[in-house]
Design a protein around this motif. Structure first.
Motif, PDB file in Angstrom:
ATOM      1  N   SER A  53      17.836  31.873 -35.133  1.00 39.08           N
ATOM      2  CA  SER A  53      18.891  32.844 -34.808  1.00 39.08           C
ATOM      3  C   SER A  53      18.800  34.063 -35.726  1.00 39.08           C
ATOM      4  O   SER A  53      18.914  35.219 -35.286  1.00 39.08           O
ATOM      5  CB  SER A  53      20.270  32.217 -34.953  1.00 39.08           C
ATOM      6  N   LEU A  54      18.584  33.810 -37.012  1.00 41.34           N
ATOM      7  CA  LEU A  54      18.464  34.916 -37.967  1.00 41.34           C
ATOM      8  C   LEU A  54      17.240  35.770 -37.674  1.00 41.34           C
ATOM      9  O   LEU A  54      17.299  37.005 -37.741  1.00 41.34           O
ATOM     10  CB  LEU A  54      18.402  34.358 -39.395  1.00 41.34           C
ATOM     11  N   MET A  55      16.149  35.108 -37.305  1.00 40.70           N
ATOM     12  CA  MET A  55      14.926  35.848 -36.982  1.00 40.70           C
ATOM     13  C   MET A  55      15.125  36.694 -35.723  1.00 40.70           C
ATOM     14  O   MET A  55      14.732  37.859 -35.674  1.00 40.70           O
ATOM     15  CB  MET A  55      13.754  34.887 -36.777  1.00 40.70           C
ATOM     16  N   LEU A  56      15.740  36.133 -34.691  1.00 44.68           N
ATOM     17  CA  LEU A  56      15.988  36.890 -33.458  1.00 44.68           C
ATOM     18  C   LEU A  56      16.954  38.053 -33.710  1.00 44.68           C
ATOM     19  O   LEU A  56      16.754  39.153 -33.207  1.00 44.68           O
ATOM     20  CB  LEU A  56      16.546  35.973 -32.375  1.00 44.68           C
ATOM     21  N   MET A  97      15.977  41.855 -33.159  1.00 45.75           N
ATOM     22  CA  MET A  97      16.710  42.662 -32.183  1.00 45.75           C
ATOM     23  C   MET A  97      17.502  43.790 -32.856  1.00 45.75           C
ATOM     24  O   MET A  97      17.718  44.838 -32.246  1.00 45.75           O
ATOM     25  CB  MET A  97      17.645  41.763 -31.377  1.00 45.75           C
ATOM     26  N   ALA A  98      17.921  43.593 -34.086  1.00 50.59           N
ATOM     27  CA  ALA A  98      18.677  44.636 -34.790  1.00 50.59           C
ATOM     28  C   ALA A  98      17.760  45.714 -35.355  1.00 50.59           C
ATOM     29  O   ALA A  98      18.228  46.806 -35.688  1.00 50.59           O
ATOM     30  CB  ALA A  98      19.502  44.018 -35.902  1.00 50.59           C
ATOM     31  N   ALA A  99      16.487  45.433 -35.455  1.00 53.18           N
ATOM     32  CA  ALA A  99      15.553  46.402 -36.030  1.00 53.18           C
ATOM     33  C   ALA A  99      15.468  47.656 -35.168  1.00 53.18           C
ATOM     34  O   ALA A  99      15.412  48.772 -35.693  1.00 53.18           O
ATOM     35  CB  ALA A  99      14.180  45.770 -36.204  1.00 53.18           C
ATOM     36  N   LEU A 122      16.530  53.242 -34.686  1.00 57.90           N
ATOM     37  CA  LEU A 122      16.961  54.430 -33.942  1.00 57.90           C
ATOM     38  C   LEU A 122      18.064  55.182 -34.687  1.00 57.90           C
ATOM     39  O   LEU A 122      18.037  56.420 -34.785  1.00 57.90           O
ATOM     40  CB  LEU A 122      17.423  54.035 -32.547  1.00 57.90           C
ATOM     41  N   PHE A 123      19.039  54.429 -35.221  1.00 59.30           N
ATOM     42  CA  PHE A 123      20.121  55.076 -35.959  1.00 59.30           C
ATOM     43  C   PHE A 123      19.592  55.749 -37.217  1.00 59.30           C
ATOM     44  O   PHE A 123      19.978  56.872 -37.549  1.00 59.30           O
ATOM     45  CB  PHE A 123      21.210  54.075 -36.333  1.00 59.30           C
ATOM     46  N   PHE A 124      18.707  55.075 -37.946  1.00 53.28           N
ATOM     47  CA  PHE A 124      18.135  55.640 -39.164  1.00 53.28           C
ATOM     48  C   PHE A 124      17.343  56.901 -38.838  1.00 53.28           C
ATOM     49  O   PHE A 124      17.441  57.899 -39.549  1.00 53.28           O
ATOM     50  CB  PHE A 124      17.255  54.593 -39.858  1.00 53.28           C
ATOM     51  N   THR A 125      16.575  56.868 -37.743  1.00 52.78           N
ATOM     52  CA  THR A 125      15.833  58.057 -37.317  1.00 52.78           C
ATOM     53  C   THR A 125      16.788  59.187 -36.947  1.00 52.78           C
ATOM     54  O   THR A 125      16.578  60.343 -37.327  1.00 52.78           O
ATOM     55  CB  THR A 125      14.927  57.710 -36.120  1.00 52.78           C
ATOM     56  N   PHE A 126      17.852  58.844 -36.223  1.00 54.01           N
ATOM     57  CA  PHE A 126      18.847  59.847 -35.853  1.00 54.01           C
ATOM     58  C   PHE A 126      19.485  60.468 -37.091  1.00 54.01           C
ATOM     59  O   PHE A 126      19.643  61.690 -37.188  1.00 54.01           O
ATOM     60  CB  PHE A 126      19.922  59.207 -34.965  1.00 54.01           C
ATOM     61  N   ALA A 127      19.860  59.606 -38.064  1.00 52.85           N
ATOM     62  CA  ALA A 127      20.487  60.107 -39.288  1.00 52.85           C
ATOM     63  C   ALA A 127      19.523  60.996 -40.071  1.00 52.85           C
ATOM     64  O   ALA A 127      19.904  62.063 -40.566  1.00 52.85           O
ATOM     65  CB  ALA A 127      20.958  58.946 -40.150  1.00 52.85           C
ATOM     66  N   LEU A 128      18.277  60.587 -40.157  1.00 53.79           N
ATOM     67  CA  LEU A 128      17.277  61.368 -40.884  1.00 53.79           C
ATOM     68  C   LEU A 128      17.038  62.716 -40.216  1.00 53.79           C
ATOM     69  O   LEU A 128      17.001  63.760 -40.880  1.00 53.79           O
ATOM     70  CB  LEU A 128      15.975  60.563 -40.994  1.00 53.79           C
TER      71      LEU A 128
END
Length: 158
Positions: free
Chosen positions: A48-51, A55-57, A62-68
């Motif tokens: 579950s942690l691996m999935l 999936m959160a990556a 995308l959010f990190f790219t948007f913020a940058l």
């Protein structure tokens, strides 16, 4: 038969990869920690942690790219905005200084015209005063010279 041999080959490759991964010193250090031991004992939680991590990556990336990109665009926009403000300020300063220069030249021309006119008028006034004075002196000199000439002329006439 052929499919079972392919599955068996895939299983062997997977096993070799997992053995190599578990022999890595960094992985061994994580697996020896409390979390690693807990996840080894609870494979469902580990899956579950691996999935969740996998999936959160994508959204996190995308959010990190948007913020940058937003930070970079804000910095670039700030630089362009500052450059625009400096351009407008410089243009305003240039216009104000040009206006002051034109005003200074205009005032200097007016002062020069007033000075020249006044000096010419004063010169003419002084010239007429001088001519009057000289005229009175000439009249006085003529009378004096006439008086001095009169007796001699009267003597010469006798």
């Amino acid at each position: 038969m052929q499919s079972s041999s392919k599955v068996q080959l895939l299983y062997e490759r997977w096993t070799v990869l997992l053995n190599r991964l578990s022999e890595d010193p960094k992985v061994a250090q994580v697996m020896n920690s409390r979390i690693g031991q807990y996840l080894s004992g609870h494979p469902f939680v580990a899956l579950s942690l691996m999935l969740f991590s996998a999936m959160a990556a994508v959204p996190f990336g995308l959010f990190f790219t948007f913020a940058l990109v937003t930070i970079i665009m804000a910095a670039v926009g700030f630089v362009f905005f500052e450059a625009f403000l400096l351009f407008v300020g410089g243009l305003t300063l240039l216009c104000v200084l040009s206006g002051i220069g034109v005003f200074a030249v205009l005032v200097a021309v007016i002062i020069n015209v007033v000075y020249t006119t006044t000096s010419k008028l004063m010169s003419c006034y002084n010239t007429s005063q001088t001519e009057r004075c000289l005229g009175q002196q000439k009249d006085g000199d003529d009378e004096t010279s006439a008086e001095t000439q009169s007796p001699s002329s009267s003597r010469s006439q006798k």
